[in-house]
Design a protein around this motif. Structure first.
Motif, PDB file in Angstrom:
ATOM      1  N   LEU A  27      57.099  62.756  64.457  1.00  0.00           N
ATOM      2  CA  LEU A  27      57.727  61.505  64.048  1.00  0.00           C
ATOM      3  C   LEU A  27      57.047  60.395  64.831  1.00  0.00           C
ATOM      4  O   LEU A  27      57.196  60.299  66.053  1.00  0.00           O
ATOM      5  CB  LEU A  27      59.226  61.527  64.320  1.00  0.00           C
ATOM      6  N   VAL A  28      56.275  59.584  64.132  1.00  0.00           N
ATOM      7  CA  VAL A  28      55.450  58.564  64.777  1.00  0.00           C
ATOM      8  C   VAL A  28      56.050  57.189  64.496  1.00  0.00           C
ATOM      9  O   VAL A  28      56.282  56.830  63.337  1.00  0.00           O
ATOM     10  CB  VAL A  28      54.002  58.620  64.241  1.00  0.00           C
ATOM     11  N   PRO A  29      56.322  56.391  65.539  1.00  0.00           N
ATOM     12  CA  PRO A  29      56.917  55.079  65.308  1.00  0.00           C
ATOM     13  C   PRO A  29      55.965  54.134  64.591  1.00  0.00           C
ATOM     14  O   PRO A  29      54.756  54.161  64.799  1.00  0.00           O
ATOM     15  CB  PRO A  29      57.228  54.581  66.725  1.00  0.00           C
ATOM     16  N   ARG A  31      54.621  50.651  64.360  1.00  0.00           N
ATOM     17  CA  ARG A  31      54.516  49.534  65.308  1.00  0.00           C
ATOM     18  C   ARG A  31      54.885  48.197  64.688  1.00  0.00           C
ATOM     19  O   ARG A  31      55.132  47.213  65.398  1.00  0.00           O
ATOM     20  CB  ARG A  31      53.090  49.464  65.869  1.00  0.00           C
ATOM     21  N   ASP A  32      54.933  48.134  63.354  1.00  0.00           N
ATOM     22  CA  ASP A  32      55.250  46.872  62.683  1.00  0.00           C
ATOM     23  C   ASP A  32      56.724  46.739  62.333  1.00  0.00           C
ATOM     24  O   ASP A  32      57.164  45.664  61.924  1.00  0.00           O
ATOM     25  CB  ASP A  32      54.412  46.735  61.407  1.00  0.00           C
ATOM     26  N   ARG A  33      57.490  47.833  62.472  1.00  0.00           N
ATOM     27  CA  ARG A  33      58.908  47.815  62.111  1.00  0.00           C
ATOM     28  C   ARG A  33      59.693  48.481  63.229  1.00  0.00           C
ATOM     29  O   ARG A  33      59.383  49.604  63.618  1.00  0.00           O
ATOM     30  CB  ARG A  33      59.139  48.532  60.774  1.00  0.00           C
ATOM     31  N   ALA A  34      60.719  47.814  63.704  1.00  0.00           N
ATOM     32  CA  ALA A  34      61.385  48.219  64.939  1.00  0.00           C
ATOM     33  C   ALA A  34      61.955  49.626  64.902  1.00  0.00           C
ATOM     34  O   ALA A  34      61.869  50.363  65.881  1.00  0.00           O
ATOM     35  CB  ALA A  34      62.492  47.212  65.277  1.00  0.00           C
ATOM     36  N   ARG A  35      62.548  50.039  63.796  1.00  0.00           N
ATOM     37  CA  ARG A  35      63.196  51.354  63.723  1.00  0.00           C
ATOM     38  C   ARG A  35      62.676  52.149  62.529  1.00  0.00           C
ATOM     39  O   ARG A  35      63.432  52.765  61.793  1.00  0.00           O
ATOM     40  CB  ARG A  35      64.717  51.194  63.655  1.00  0.00           C
ATOM     41  N   ALA A  36      61.362  52.090  62.359  1.00  0.00           N
ATOM     42  CA  ALA A  36      60.728  52.813  61.263  1.00  0.00           C
ATOM     43  C   ALA A  36      59.828  53.910  61.820  1.00  0.00           C
ATOM     44  O   ALA A  36      59.210  53.763  62.876  1.00  0.00           O
ATOM     45  CB  ALA A  36      59.916  51.856  60.382  1.00  0.00           C
ATOM     46  N   TRP A  37      59.744  55.009  61.078  1.00  0.00           N
ATOM     47  CA  TRP A  37      59.016  56.186  61.526  1.00  0.00           C
ATOM     48  C   TRP A  37      58.263  56.829  60.372  1.00  0.00           C
ATOM     49  O   TRP A  37      58.709  56.787  59.221  1.00  0.00           O
ATOM     50  CB  TRP A  37      59.989  57.217  62.098  1.00  0.00           C
ATOM     51  N   THR A  38      57.133  57.445  60.694  1.00  0.00           N
ATOM     52  CA  THR A  38      56.397  58.261  59.729  1.00  0.00           C
ATOM     53  C   THR A  38      56.499  59.717  60.157  1.00  0.00           C
ATOM     54  O   THR A  38      56.272  60.054  61.322  1.00  0.00           O
ATOM     55  CB  THR A  38      54.918  57.848  59.660  1.00  0.00           C
ATOM     56  N   LEU A  39      56.846  60.576  59.205  1.00  0.00           N
ATOM     57  CA  LEU A  39      56.900  62.014  59.449  1.00  0.00           C
ATOM     58  C   LEU A  39      55.596  62.649  58.984  1.00  0.00           C
ATOM     59  O   LEU A  39      55.162  62.442  57.848  1.00  0.00           O
ATOM     60  CB  LEU A  39      58.067  62.645  58.690  1.00  0.00           C
ATOM     61  N   LEU A  40      54.976  63.412  59.888  1.00  0.00           N
ATOM     62  CA  LEU A  40      53.784  64.186  59.551  1.00  0.00           C
ATOM     63  C   LEU A  40      54.064  65.663  59.832  1.00  0.00           C
ATOM     64  O   LEU A  40      54.755  65.998  60.805  1.00  0.00           O
ATOM     65  CB  LEU A  40      52.571  63.749  60.359  1.00  0.00           C
ATOM     66  N   ASP A  42      51.770  69.047  60.421  1.00  0.00           N
ATOM     67  CA  ASP A  42      50.395  69.498  60.634  1.00  0.00           C
ATOM     68  C   ASP A  42      49.387  68.404  60.299  1.00  0.00           C
ATOM     69  O   ASP A  42      48.337  68.650  59.697  1.00  0.00           O
ATOM     70  CB  ASP A  42      50.105  70.764  59.820  1.00  0.00           C
ATOM     71  N   GLY A  43      49.728  67.176  60.655  1.00  0.00           N
ATOM     72  CA  GLY A  43      48.834  66.045  60.460  1.00  0.00           C
ATOM     73  C   GLY A  43      48.875  65.397  59.099  1.00  0.00           C
ATOM     74  O   GLY A  43      48.257  64.354  58.884  1.00  0.00           O
ATOM     75  N   ALA A  44      49.594  65.995  58.149  1.00  0.00           N
ATOM     76  CA  ALA A  44      49.675  65.441  56.792  1.00  0.00           C
ATOM     77  C   ALA A  44      50.904  64.541  56.676  1.00  0.00           C
ATOM     78  O   ALA A  44      52.030  65.010  56.909  1.00  0.00           O
ATOM     79  CB  ALA A  44      49.748  66.552  55.762  1.00  0.00           C
ATOM     80  N   PRO A  45      50.737  63.269  56.328  1.00  0.00           N
ATOM     81  CA  PRO A  45      51.888  62.377  56.185  1.00  0.00           C
ATOM     82  C   PRO A  45      52.840  62.868  55.095  1.00  0.00           C
ATOM     83  O   PRO A  45      52.414  63.222  53.989  1.00  0.00           O
ATOM     84  CB  PRO A  45      51.250  61.037  55.800  1.00  0.00           C
ATOM     85  N   GLN A  46      54.133  62.904  55.407  1.00  0.00           N
ATOM     86  CA  GLN A  46      55.146  63.400  54.480  1.00  0.00           C
ATOM     87  C   GLN A  46      56.118  62.313  54.029  1.00  0.00           C
ATOM     88  O   GLN A  46      56.473  62.258  52.863  1.00  0.00           O
ATOM     89  CB  GLN A  46      55.947  64.525  55.147  1.00  0.00           C
ATOM     90  N   SER A  47      56.583  61.498  54.948  1.00  0.00           N
ATOM     91  CA  SER A  47      57.621  60.511  54.642  1.00  0.00           C
ATOM     92  C   SER A  47      57.514  59.333  55.603  1.00  0.00           C
ATOM     93  O   SER A  47      56.985  59.469  56.710  1.00  0.00           O
ATOM     94  CB  SER A  47      59.031  61.115  54.789  1.00  0.00           C
ATOM     95  N   HIS A  48      58.036  58.208  55.151  1.00  0.00           N
ATOM     96  CA  HIS A  48      58.196  57.031  56.006  1.00  0.00           C
ATOM     97  C   HIS A  48      59.623  56.545  55.828  1.00  0.00           C
ATOM     98  O   HIS A  48      60.122  56.433  54.702  1.00  0.00           O
ATOM     99  CB  HIS A  48      57.209  55.925  55.617  1.00  0.00           C
ATOM    100  N   VAL A  49      60.295  56.276  56.938  1.00  0.00           N
ATOM    101  CA  VAL A  49      61.694  55.849  56.904  1.00  0.00           C
ATOM    102  C   VAL A  49      61.868  54.626  57.781  1.00  0.00           C
ATOM    103  O   VAL A  49      61.387  54.593  58.917  1.00  0.00           O
ATOM    104  CB  VAL A  49      62.628  56.968  57.418  1.00  0.00           C
ATOM    105  N   ASP A  50      62.549  53.611  57.249  1.00  0.00           N
ATOM    106  CA  ASP A  50      62.959  52.455  58.051  1.00  0.00           C
ATOM    107  C   ASP A  50      64.479  52.500  58.130  1.00  0.00           C
ATOM    108  O   ASP A  50      65.173  52.242  57.140  1.00  0.00           O
ATOM    109  CB  ASP A  50      62.483  51.160  57.398  1.00  0.00           C
TER     110      ASP A  50
END
Length: 288
Positions: A27-29, A31-40, A42-50
């Motif tokens: 779960l990678v934060p 940097r442009d959105r205070a409480r948003a995260w990207t789920l990867l 094995d390195g493959a992007p799966q989802s983004h949540v704000d």
């Protein structure tokens, strides 16, 4: 209290890395959105949540599925939705935010991933979202006949859609779960020569009377690997508005339907369980 808030803010800014059933989750934060995260995985992007703005859809394919969610019923009308594949529950959060009082079932096989997401990116406790940690087709089989207004499929294992979710028999289960006139939408991934994508269109055409496909024009021309969203129903689809929305996206998409979509299949035949194979693996360059 100020120190506690600062500590929390610093912790929130750090990536969360944890093994799950499907691989290594990150779960990678954002940097442009205070409480948003990207789920990867094995390195493959799966989802983004704000968490502050669940109606924000960052990923191209999720925006297109969001358009489908917006257009299958009048604005704000609550829906019964089945999500096959949960990820970080991005689209379930979107439905809850844009269509309050909707009732949703999420089927996500990776129980460890579900626990991670629930802990780090908790769902709104007021949202009517039930999560089942079982195989997608097994979970679909537990949906009552004629329950769903919309079934969304976004299932990947090792960046590939499992074979048993690509067949006419699978779509028979989708149809059983849908209300008359309900809609099915699937996130598909393929690259040249697009044999998998053409086969999936032919498979859907064997079970539904109305189809539309939304994708980047370069993907449709077989120039690169990418995502395409297939929409199917027995009622006419809102292709004009879907076309307008896709064209105005940050990464504009093209909508194919009718005769043009039939021609695109190039004579592909429907996929059945006995001959089904998983979707092709993306080339390593896709995630660089």
């Amino acid at each position: 209290m100020a120190k506690s808030r600062n500590t929390r803010r610093e912790r929130d800014a750090e990536a969360v890395v944890e093994p799950v059933d499907g691989g290594l989750a990150q779960l990678v934060p954002d940097r442009d959105r205070a409480r948003a995260w990207t789920l990867l995985i094995d390195g493959a992007p799966q989802s983004h949540v704000d968490l502050d703005d669940p109606a924000h859809l960052s990923f191209e394919y999720q925006r297109r599925l969001g358009h489908v969610i917006d257009l299958v019923a009048p604005p704000g009308k609550p829906l019964h939705v089945v999500h096959l594949g949960g990820g970080a529950f991005t689209l379930a959060r979107y439905v809850a935010a844009t269509r309050p009082r909707s009732t949703q079932q999420v089927v996500e096989r990776d129980a460890a991933l579900v626990r991670l997401v629930r802990r780090e990116l908790p769902l709104d406790p007021g949202a009517r979202i039930r999560v089942r940690s079982v195989d997608a087709r097994e979970g679909l089989g537990k949906v009552p006949d004629g329950w769903a207004d919309l079934v969304l499929a976004d299932v990947f294992s090792g960046a590939r859609t499992p074979a048993h979710l690509t067949s006419t028999e699978f779509l028979d289960e989708v149809r059983r779960a849908l209300k008359p006139g309900g809609a099915y939408a699937a996130n598909l991934a393929d690259g040249p020569p697009l044999a998998h994508l053409r086969g999936q269109i032919a498979t859907a055409a064997a079970r539904f009377t109305e189809l539309a496909l939304v994708a980047d024009p370069t993907v449709l021309r077989g120039k690169r690997f990418g995502n395409a969203v297939l929409v199917a129903s027995d009622l006419p689809l809102p292709t004009a508005e879907l076309t307008r929305r896709a064209a105005s996206d940050p990464h504009p998409g093209r909508v194919e339907h009718g005769r043009a979509l039939t021609d695109f299949t190039g004579g592909a035949v429907p996929v059945v369980d006995a001959s089904a194979v998983a979707s092709p693996a993306p080339p390593p360059s896709v995630f660089r």
